[in-house]
Design a protein around this motif. Structure first.
Motif, short mmCIF file in Angstrom:
data_model
loop_
_atom_site.label_atom_id
_atom_site.label_comp_id
_atom_site.label_asym_id
_atom_site.label_seq_id
_atom_site.Cartn_x
_atom_site.Cartn_y
_atom_site.Cartn_z
N LYS A 23 -78.09 -13.87 -13.13
CA LYS A 23 -79.25 -13.04 -12.80
C LYS A 23 -79.98 -12.71 -14.10
O LYS A 23 -79.39 -12.65 -15.17
N SER A 24 -81.30 -12.47 -14.00
CA SER A 24 -82.10 -12.23 -15.20
C SER A 24 -82.04 -10.77 -15.63
O SER A 24 -83.07 -10.10 -15.79
N VAL A 25 -80.83 -10.27 -15.77
CA VAL A 25 -80.58 -8.96 -16.37
C VAL A 25 -79.53 -9.16 -17.45
O VAL A 25 -78.62 -9.99 -17.30
N ALA A 26 -79.65 -8.43 -18.55
CA ALA A 26 -78.67 -8.55 -19.62
C ALA A 26 -77.41 -7.78 -19.23
O ALA A 26 -77.49 -6.63 -18.79
N SER A 109 -87.39 -10.56 -25.14
CA SER A 109 -88.12 -11.82 -25.17
C SER A 109 -87.37 -12.91 -24.41
O SER A 109 -87.97 -13.66 -23.63
N LEU A 110 -86.07 -12.99 -24.61
CA LEU A 110 -85.26 -14.01 -23.93
C LEU A 110 -85.24 -13.80 -22.42
O LEU A 110 -85.19 -14.76 -21.65
N LEU A 111 -85.29 -12.54 -21.99
CA LEU A 111 -85.26 -12.25 -20.56
C LEU A 111 -86.54 -12.68 -19.84
O LEU A 111 -86.57 -12.75 -18.60
N ARG A 139 -83.68 -3.84 -16.98
CA ARG A 139 -83.36 -5.24 -17.23
C ARG A 139 -81.96 -5.43 -17.81
O ARG A 139 -81.63 -6.47 -18.31
N TYR A 140 -81.15 -4.37 -17.79
CA TYR A 140 -79.78 -4.52 -18.28
C TYR A 140 -78.81 -3.71 -17.42
O TYR A 140 -79.19 -2.73 -16.78
#
Length: 327
Positions: A23-26, A109-111, A139-140
């Protein structure tokens, strides 16, 4: 990559992280040094490779000399981009990221690329405050990692649940690396002292540029001898004044906060605070260092069962509070 020779799985943490994989979360793993955050990264990598043998794994250990050239956020970003594959999933693992200034900008940026699946670890609770929370809001996901629970300790060491095993756990604690050492006082105490020194001088003294290290040592000794008890920064300050030593209330609060950020102690909030009393100085603070009474050769209080129970609840992701009864 090369995995450790002995890889004991901490299934509870893996199962908590799994729903957020790909998933696009850190995924942010925080905790005291030597509690096994790196090993959890290895286990997650193993999980991914078990399902995708050709997966693009980008692993960076910022404590490894191999990556010593990565000193800035730009260095880190450039290296990851150079190792990434376009139109394929990139699994990015960064160990001990907190020493890279501005790393939160790299992660944000990577996310932006949904093909990046990011996992990072850090040994400082403060890394998730301030700018990181602002840059990565929503986002995390943070996973607080603790040393082995009693059941994990039994599994790791191949022990049965009996009085002797409990005594070993309460005496030596649950740092995973103890698996590689004989459970004997002299050997284990030397290892624990080494870890303790690393945390104090690297994650506290060096990070916060502290000068009064003598007071810091005395404060740690005081906390270790008062596990689970209420303490007041003002009372400590007043006592020191009676001993002709001047340390302000603010300095005591700051030092305990630094120790908490390094996961050397854990704060337990008071449940009975109401109104203006929330501003009083006197939160209950707990000191589950290594889940053991051994603290740099200082004997802690004998309240070990209560202490180990709180450690277990912390490790189970439970919120704790202190309730003070009224007469």
């Amino acid at each position: 990559m090369n995995f450790p020779r002995i890889l004991k799985k901490r299934k509870g943490y893996i199962e908590r992280i799994k729903p957020f994989m790909r998933k696009s979360v850190a995924k942010v793993l925080t905790g005291q040094r030597r509690v096994g955050k790196s090993f959890l990264l290895y286990q997650l990598i193993e999980e991914i490779l078990g399902e995708e043998p050709n997966a693009n794994i980008i692993y960076i250990n910022l404590e490894d000399f191999e990556f010593s050239s990565l000193q800035t956020a730009q260095d880190l970003h450039s290296y990851i981009i150079s190792q990434s594959q376009k139109k394929d999933k990139n699994y990015i693992f960064i160990d001990e990221i907190q020493d890279i200034p501005g790393f939160e900008k790299v992660i944000r940026s990577l996310l932006l690329n949904e093909d990046n699946d990011i996992y990072i670890t850090g040994s400082n609770a403060n890394m998730l405050s301030g700018e990181l929370a602002t840059y990565l809001s929503g986002r995390y996901i943070e996973f607080k990692i603790y040393s082995l629970s009693y059941l994990e300790f039994l599994e790791f060491h191949g022990l049965t649940d009996n009085e002797k095993s409990y005594e070993l756990y309460s005496r030596y604690g649950g740092l995973p690396y103890l698996l590689n050492l004989p459970l004997e006082d002299e050997t284990v105490n030397e290892y624990l002292k080494s870890v303790y020194s690393t945390i104090v001088f690297r994650d506290v003294v060096s990070r916060y540029k502290l000068r009064n290290t003598l007071f810091l040592e005395k404060l740690i000794q005081f906390l270790s001898e008062n596990i689970g008890n209420l303490f007041s920064a003002k009372n400590i300050s007043d006592y020191l004044k009676s001993q002709h030593a001047t340390v302000s209330v603010n300095q005591i609060q700051n030092y305990t906060e630094y120790l908490s950020n390094a996961f050397l102690i854990h704060r337990v909030e008071r449940y009975d605070l109401i109104g203006k009393r929330v501003f009083e100085i006197g939160e209950r603070r707990d000191t589950p260092l290594f889940n053991t009474p051994v603290l740099n050769g200082v004997a802690c209080s004998s309240n070990s069962i209560d202490h180990l129970l709180r450690c277990r609840l912390h490790g189970s992701n439970k919120n704790l509070c202190s309730v003070q009864s009224r007469s």
